[in-house]
Each structure stands twice: as structure tokens, then as C-alpha cells.
Write an enzyme that holds these catalytic residues in place. Structure first.
Site, PDB file in Angstrom:
ATOM      1  N   SER A 251     -69.059  52.170 -36.866  1.00 28.24           N
ATOM      2  CA  SER A 251     -67.901  51.877 -37.727  1.00 28.24           C
ATOM      3  C   SER A 251     -67.907  52.821 -38.913  1.00 28.24           C
ATOM      4  O   SER A 251     -68.979  53.161 -39.442  1.00 28.24           O
ATOM      5  CB  SER A 251     -67.977  50.437 -38.233  1.00 28.24           C
ATOM      6  OG  SER A 251     -66.994  50.233 -39.241  1.00 28.24           O
TER       7      SER A 251
ATOM      8  N   TYR B  81     -71.991  43.380 -41.891  1.00 26.86           N
ATOM      9  CA  TYR B  81     -71.362  44.160 -40.811  1.00 26.86           C
ATOM     10  C   TYR B  81     -71.707  45.644 -40.968  1.00 26.86           C
ATOM     11  O   TYR B  81     -72.143  46.289 -40.005  1.00 26.86           O
ATOM     12  CB  TYR B  81     -69.844  43.948 -40.851  1.00 26.86           C
ATOM     13  CG  TYR B  81     -69.068  44.796 -39.874  1.00 26.86           C
ATOM     14  CD1 TYR B  81     -68.983  44.433 -38.528  1.00 26.86           C
ATOM     15  CD2 TYR B  81     -68.406  45.955 -40.277  1.00 26.86           C
ATOM     16  CE1 TYR B  81     -68.260  45.208 -37.626  1.00 26.86           C
ATOM     17  CE2 TYR B  81     -67.684  46.729 -39.386  1.00 26.86           C
ATOM     18  CZ  TYR B  81     -67.612  46.349 -38.063  1.00 26.86           C
ATOM     19  OH  TYR B  81     -66.896  47.109 -37.168  1.00 26.86           O
TER      20      TYR B  81
HETATM   21  P1  NAP Z   1     -61.674  43.298 -30.452  1.00 25.76           P
HETATM   22  O1  NAP Z   1     -60.244  43.576 -30.258  1.00 25.76           O
HETATM   23  O2  NAP Z   1     -62.103  42.026 -31.114  1.00 25.76           O
HETATM   24  O3  NAP Z   1     -62.424  43.417 -29.044  1.00 25.76           O
HETATM   25  C1  NAP Z   1     -63.789  43.134 -28.927  1.00 25.76           C
HETATM   26  C2  NAP Z   1     -64.049  42.533 -27.559  1.00 25.76           C
HETATM   27  O4  NAP Z   1     -65.458  42.312 -27.474  1.00 25.76           O
HETATM   28  C3  NAP Z   1     -63.379  41.170 -27.365  1.00 25.76           C
HETATM   29  O5  NAP Z   1     -62.877  41.057 -26.056  1.00 25.76           O
HETATM   30  C4  NAP Z   1     -64.531  40.197 -27.604  1.00 25.76           C
HETATM   31  O6  NAP Z   1     -64.376  38.951 -26.941  1.00 25.76           O
HETATM   32  C5  NAP Z   1     -65.680  40.981 -27.014  1.00 25.76           C
HETATM   33  N1  NAP Z   1     -66.972  40.514 -27.492  1.00 25.76           N
HETATM   34  C6  NAP Z   1     -67.314  40.144 -28.742  1.00 25.76           C
HETATM   35  N2  NAP Z   1     -68.592  39.740 -28.779  1.00 25.76           N
HETATM   36  C7  NAP Z   1     -69.062  39.857 -27.515  1.00 25.76           C
HETATM   37  C8  NAP Z   1     -70.304  39.585 -26.913  1.00 25.76           C
HETATM   38  N3  NAP Z   1     -71.334  39.086 -27.605  1.00 25.76           N
HETATM   39  N4  NAP Z   1     -70.433  39.806 -25.586  1.00 25.76           N
HETATM   40  C9  NAP Z   1     -69.412  40.283 -24.857  1.00 25.76           C
HETATM   41  N5  NAP Z   1     -68.213  40.553 -25.374  1.00 25.76           N
HETATM   42  C10 NAP Z   1     -68.031  40.353 -26.695  1.00 25.76           C
HETATM   43  O7  NAP Z   1     -62.356  44.444 -31.331  1.00 25.76           O
HETATM   44  P2  NAP Z   1     -62.092  46.038 -31.448  1.00 25.76           P
HETATM   45  O8  NAP Z   1     -61.364  46.271 -32.715  1.00 25.76           O
HETATM   46  O9  NAP Z   1     -61.599  46.584 -30.168  1.00 25.76           O
HETATM   47  O10 NAP Z   1     -63.594  46.504 -31.728  1.00 25.76           O
HETATM   48  C11 NAP Z   1     -64.409  47.129 -30.758  1.00 25.76           C
HETATM   49  C12 NAP Z   1     -65.604  47.744 -31.469  1.00 25.76           C
HETATM   50  O11 NAP Z   1     -65.144  48.694 -32.444  1.00 25.76           O
HETATM   51  C13 NAP Z   1     -66.450  46.731 -32.248  1.00 25.76           C
HETATM   52  O12 NAP Z   1     -67.815  47.055 -32.107  1.00 25.76           O
HETATM   53  C14 NAP Z   1     -66.008  46.926 -33.679  1.00 25.76           C
HETATM   54  O13 NAP Z   1     -66.996  46.563 -34.611  1.00 25.76           O
HETATM   55  C15 NAP Z   1     -65.732  48.416 -33.692  1.00 25.76           C
HETATM   56  N6  NAP Z   1     -64.827  48.845 -34.789  1.00 25.76           N
HETATM   57  C16 NAP Z   1     -63.500  48.537 -34.765  1.00 25.76           C
HETATM   58  C17 NAP Z   1     -62.683  48.978 -35.801  1.00 25.76           C
HETATM   59  C18 NAP Z   1     -61.196  48.706 -35.841  1.00 25.76           C
HETATM   60  O14 NAP Z   1     -60.541  49.190 -36.796  1.00 25.76           O
HETATM   61  N7  NAP Z   1     -60.618  47.971 -34.892  1.00 25.76           N
HETATM   62  C19 NAP Z   1     -63.226  49.707 -36.855  1.00 25.76           C
HETATM   63  C20 NAP Z   1     -64.577  49.977 -36.849  1.00 25.76           C
HETATM   64  C21 NAP Z   1     -65.374  49.561 -35.800  1.00 25.76           C
HETATM   65  P3  NAP Z   1     -63.693  37.721 -27.756  1.00 25.76           P
HETATM   66  O15 NAP Z   1     -62.306  38.179 -28.079  1.00 25.76           O
HETATM   67  O16 NAP Z   1     -63.766  36.563 -26.814  1.00 25.76           O
HETATM   68  O17 NAP Z   1     -64.537  37.538 -28.994  1.00 25.76           O
END
Ligand code: NAP
Length: 246
Positions: A141, A154
Site C-alpha cells: 500500500s 494497517y
Molecule cells: P476489496 O475490494 O475489499 O477486496 C478484497 C477481497 O479480499 C475481498 O473479496 C475480501 O473478501 C477478500 N479477503 C479479505 N480478507 C481475506 C482473507 N483473510 N482470505 C481470503 N480473502 C480475503 O479490496 P481492494 O481494494 O481490492 O484491496 C486489495 C488489496 O489492495 C488489499 O491488500 C488492500 O490492502 C490493497 N490496497 C488497496 C488500496 C485501494 O485504494 N483500494 C490501496 C492500497 C492497498 P470479503 O469482501 O468477504 O472481506
């Protein structure tokens, strides 16, 4: 297609960035195993992978729990074959004043964001060693690069992922395995929309005037897992629309 014959595991592939990575790797020829908590969302992603002309399976459960990970890895090998690409993407975020972070919140963040990638990599790296070729991409991140108010737990967990990447990269560089990380910044996903961030206001104040798209991260990931990136390892490849320039 550059990934033809390769098998990829994408954790958190049911939503947002993980889903976009699954579909992109499938378009590039990989068969994809989706590891996600949410079975319905994972099945939707599997349908998108099949529409893109590739094979998919879903492993539903907690991708930070050691027993679940071992079982997911076995199921993936049985269905698709030896795993050569791992994208450690599943993560959770939390917004909380430092003084109010509970031991329980801290543990859950560290379990999912740090121990999950650690155990998934331990479970899958033997396949890569046997093949003499492997690609690991960890999703960290931009908050780990800059620090972030109300996200100390985080951002600390994601900082650990950057260091994890560097150490793994050195340990396995001689084995044909590369390890890199992408720190996304401000990507329009369900996680961002569920956060207290004012997406419109932040967009106006960002250099490109828009949030990132999950496909922006998927494109960088597709490069890092390709043969073209064979001499790139241990790196942090920021994809943030110029919001963070180091
Ligand atoms: P998201 O839309 O919440 O998608 C995350 C997915 O991972 C969801 O389907 C979630 O399931 C699943 N998940 C969570 N915990 C899990 C576990 N223990 N085992 C298996 N699956 C799990 O998030 P995203 O924004 O795409 O984020 C993806 C990654 O990018 C994360 O690591 C996040 O920290 C990182 N990130 C995102 C951003 C951003 O701006 N979006 C910025 C920096 C970093 P549920 O929905 O059922 O919880």
C-alpha cells in the site's frame, strides 16, 4: 499468450484489485485459482475468467489460516497443476485513532495482511522451486511508503510486506523466482468506497484528477509475472497516479 500453461493463485480474487488481476492474468493465458472468503464473489470472478477463455477454480475460506492454505494449495494442484504464480492480494483495512486500536484489531490486521502472504508463500514456493521458475507479487500500500493517519496498524502491516518482498527476493533470486510488490494508492474498489475517504474530494486534489482503476494495478502485475520482468526482483512498483513520488 505469455502466460499460457501457467497456473496462478490470486488471494482476495473475488473483488476489486484481486478480481481485475485474475481476469488480466487469464487474458494473458494463465489458469487461475481464486482464494477468497466470499464464495459468491469468487464464483463471479471465475465466470469472468472463463469468459476470458481460461480455466478457473475457487477455494473459499480464510487465506491467512495455515490449514486452509494447505488445503487450497492441494485443491489447486489437483485441479490445475503446479503453481508458478502467486499474487498475495487479500487484505483488510481499518481506520482508527492510534490510542483506540485494540489488541484484537491489531492481531486481525497482522494475521490477514502479513501472516497470510507469509503462509501462502511457504505453501506454494516448493512448486516454484521444482519448476525453476516462479513469480510472486505482493500487494502492499502507498500508506506504507508515506505513513497514514488513523492507519498505523494497517500501514505497519503493509510496510512489513515491502520488507518481506525484499528478503524473499534475495533468498530466491538464484532459483528463477522473482518477488516484487505493488503499493496501490487510491484505487476505486469496494474497500475504498467503504472507507471514510471522500473519493470525489480526493480525486479533485490528485495529480490525475481521478482515482485509480483496479485494471491499473492488474496491468503492472501482468508485467511483473511475465518473462519480460525476469531481471526485476525485490522492487516496489508504485501505481498511484503520481500521488506518491519517491
Ligand atoms: P476489496 O475490494 O475489499 O477486496 C478484497 C477481497 O479480499 C475481498 O473479496 C475480501 O473478501 C477478500 N479477503 C479479505 N480478507 C481475506 C482473507 N483473510 N482470505 C481470503 N480473502 C480475503 O479490496 P481492494 O481494494 O481490492 O484491496 C486489495 C488489496 O489492495 C488489499 O491488500 C488492500 O490492502 C490493497 N490496497 C488497496 C488500496 C485501494 O485504494 N483500494 C490501496 C492500497 C492497498 P470479503 O469482501 O468477504 O472481506
Amino acid at each position: 499468450m505469455s502466460l499460457s500453461g501457467k497456473v496462478a493463485v490470486v488471494t482476495g480474487g473475488g473483488s476489486g484489485i484481486g478480481r481485475a488481476i485474475c481476469v488480466r492474468l487469464a487474458r494473458d493465458g494463465a489458469a487461475v485459482s481464486i482464494w477468497d472468503l466470499n464464495g459468491e464473489a469468487a464464483s463471479e470472478t471465475a465466470g469472468m475468467i472463463e469468459d476470458a477463455g481460461s480455466r478457473a477454480i475457487c477455494c473459499v475460506g480464510d487465506a491467512s489460516a495455515a490449514e486452509q492454505i494447505a488445503s487450497n494449495a492441494e485443491t489447486t494442484r489437483d485441479a490445475l497443476g503446479c503453481i508458478q504464480i502467486l499474487v498475495n492480494n487479500a487484505g483488510i483495512s481499518d481506520f482508527c485513532r492510534f490510542q483506540d486500536i485494540t489488541a484484537e484489531n491489531l492481531s486481525r490486521i497482522l494475521d490477514v495482511n502479513v501472516k497470510g502472504p507469509f503462509y501462502c508463500t511457504q505453501a506454494i514456493i516448493p512448486d516454484m522451486l521444482e519448476a525453476g521458475w516462479g513469480r510472486i507479487v505482493n500487494i502492499s500500500s502507498s500508506s506504507a511508503q508515506t505513513g497514514s493517519i488513523a492507519m498505523t496498524h494497517y500501514s505497519a502491516s503493509k510496510g512489513a510486506i515491502i520488507t518481506f518482498t525484499k528478503s524473499l527476493a534475495k533468498e530466491f533470486a538464484g532459483a528463477g523466482i522473482t518477488v516484487n510488490n505493488i503499493p496501490p494508492g487510491f484505487i476505486d474498489t469496494p474497500m475504498l468506497r467503504a472507507s471514510p475517504v471522500d473519493v470525489d474530494m480526493q480525486s479533485e486534489n490528485s495529480p490525475m484528477g481521478r482515482p485509480g482503476r483496479p485494471d491499473d494495478i492488474a496491468a503492472a502485475c501482468a508485467y511483473l509475472v511475465s518473462d519480460d520482468a525476469g531481471y526485476v526482483t525485490g522492487q516496489t512498483i508504485g501505481v498511484n497516479g503520481g500521488r506518491v513520488i519517491l
